[in-house]
Scaffold this motif. Structure first.
Motif, PDB file in Angstrom:
ATOM      1  N   PRO A 129       2.402  -1.803  -8.625  1.00  9.33           N
ATOM      2  CA  PRO A 129       2.315  -0.584  -9.434  1.00  9.33           C
ATOM      3  C   PRO A 129       2.436   0.666  -8.550  1.00  9.33           C
ATOM      4  N   CYS A 130       3.304   1.568  -8.958  1.00 13.87           N
ATOM      5  CA  CYS A 130       3.538   2.810  -8.218  1.00 13.87           C
ATOM      6  C   CYS A 130       3.266   3.996  -9.130  1.00 13.87           C
ATOM      7  N   TYR A 131       3.046   5.148  -8.494  1.00 12.09           N
ATOM      8  CA  TYR A 131       2.716   6.382  -9.195  1.00 12.09           C
ATOM      9  C   TYR A 131       3.524   7.505  -8.569  1.00 12.09           C
ATOM     10  N   ARG A 132       3.886   8.501  -9.402  1.00  9.63           N
ATOM     11  CA  ARG A 132       4.665   9.640  -8.914  1.00  9.63           C
ATOM     12  C   ARG A 132       3.934  10.926  -9.261  1.00  9.63           C
ATOM     13  N   CYS A 133       3.896  11.838  -8.287  1.00  6.69           N
ATOM     14  CA  CYS A 133       3.310  13.154  -8.535  1.00  6.69           C
ATOM     15  C   CYS A 133       4.257  13.944  -9.430  1.00  6.69           C
ATOM     16  N   ARG A 134       3.714  14.541 -10.473  1.00  6.75           N
ATOM     17  CA  ARG A 134       4.544  15.334 -11.388  1.00  6.75           C
ATOM     18  C   ARG A 134       4.995  16.639 -10.757  1.00  6.75           C
ATOM     19  N   ASP A 135       4.300  17.089  -9.688  1.00  5.73           N
ATOM     20  CA  ASP A 135       4.656  18.365  -9.066  1.00  5.73           C
ATOM     21  C   ASP A 135       5.622  18.205  -7.888  1.00  5.73           C
ATOM     22  N   CYS A 136       5.254  17.365  -6.908  1.00  6.04           N
ATOM     23  CA  CYS A 136       6.096  17.244  -5.704  1.00  6.04           C
ATOM     24  C   CYS A 136       6.928  15.957  -5.678  1.00  6.04           C
ATOM     25  N   GLU A 137       6.730  15.069  -6.650  1.00  2.22           N
ATOM     26  CA  GLU A 137       7.473  13.821  -6.814  1.00  2.22           C
ATOM     27  C   GLU A 137       7.213  12.783  -5.724  1.00  2.22           C
ATOM     28  N   GLN A 138       6.173  12.977  -4.903  1.00  2.00           N
ATOM     29  CA  GLN A 138       5.768  11.963  -3.924  1.00  2.00           C
ATOM     30  C   GLN A 138       5.418  10.679  -4.671  1.00  2.00           C
ATOM     31  N   VAL A 139       5.788   9.533  -4.119  1.00  3.28           N
ATOM     32  CA  VAL A 139       5.484   8.238  -4.724  1.00  3.28           C
ATOM     33  C   VAL A 139       4.310   7.613  -3.972  1.00  3.28           C
ATOM     34  N   PHE A 140       3.351   7.070  -4.738  1.00  2.61           N
ATOM     35  CA  PHE A 140       2.153   6.454  -4.183  1.00  2.61           C
ATOM     36  C   PHE A 140       1.978   5.058  -4.742  1.00  2.61           C
ATOM     37  N   TRP A 141       1.228   4.241  -4.030  1.00  6.00           N
ATOM     38  CA  TRP A 141       0.789   2.936  -4.516  1.00  6.00           C
ATOM     39  C   TRP A 141      -0.523   2.626  -3.799  1.00  6.00           C
ATOM     40  N   LYS A 142      -1.241   1.667  -4.331  1.00  4.07           N
ATOM     41  CA  LYS A 142      -2.527   1.312  -3.744  1.00  4.07           C
ATOM     42  C   LYS A 142      -2.294   0.245  -2.671  1.00  4.07           C
ATOM     43  N   GLY A 143      -2.003   0.701  -1.452  1.00  5.73           N
ATOM     44  CA  GLY A 143      -1.734  -0.193  -0.335  1.00  5.73           C
ATOM     45  C   GLY A 143      -2.890  -0.220   0.645  1.00  5.73           C
ATOM     46  N   SER A 144      -2.579  -0.429   1.913  1.00  9.61           N
ATOM     47  CA  SER A 144      -3.622  -0.582   2.929  1.00  9.61           C
ATOM     48  C   SER A 144      -4.436   0.703   3.094  1.00  9.61           C
TER      49      SER A 144
END
Length: 149
Positions: free
Chosen positions: A122-137
């Motif tokens: 599962p990934c997530y994107r910031c609505r403002d800067c569009e950085q992509v995140f996920w729950k990793g290490s």
């Protein structure tokens, strides 16, 4: 405890941790704000609690929280003692980079090369800067640090 915060220039790493805990944690340097009067004006205009290492500034703020420690784990302990709820949100809510709201990415969406495939992680994107995140290490490292407080 308040969920809208403004952290001064000395607390950038703490801002990222608080964002991972779901706080709306604006960081002074992201806003180009360093002068005390400017920090107070932003905190007042945006109805934010000012978190600072500056003793005098904390007393001048309508809602100020002073942090004494330099190391982020000790800063988190101070906030917990002050009554702040510190635990990772079930799902990311704020961008660690810019503090913008984060939303889940569809499984078939394209992501940058540095990100895992959303169909696998599962990934997530910031609505403002569009950085992509996920729950990793890093997410797990922060969880362990917070649980160890």
């Amino acid at each position: 405890m308040p969920d809208r915060l403004l952290l001064d220039a000395m607390l950038g790493k703490l801002a990222r941790y608080l964002r991972m805990c779901g706080y709306d944690a604006a960081y002074a340097l992201d806003r180009g704000v360093e002068a005390d009067d400017d920090l107070l004006a932003v905190a007042t205009a945006e109805d934010r609690t000012l978190v600072t290492r500056d003793r005098q500034l904390a007393t001048r703020a309508p809602r100020g929280v002073r942090i004494d420690s330099r190391e982020v784990t000790d800063q988190l302990r101070e906030l917990r003692r002050a009554g702040f709820e510190l635990s990772l949100a079930g799902e990311p809510a704020r961008c660690g980079r810019c503090n913008g709201p984060v939303e889940p990415i569809d499984e078939d969406a394209s992501v940058p090369d540095y990100a895992p495939e959303p169909s696998e992680t599962p990934c997530y994107r910031c609505r403002d800067c569009e950085q992509v995140f996920w729950k990793g290490s890093h997410w797990e490292d922060v969880r362990e640090r917070i649980e160890g407080l």
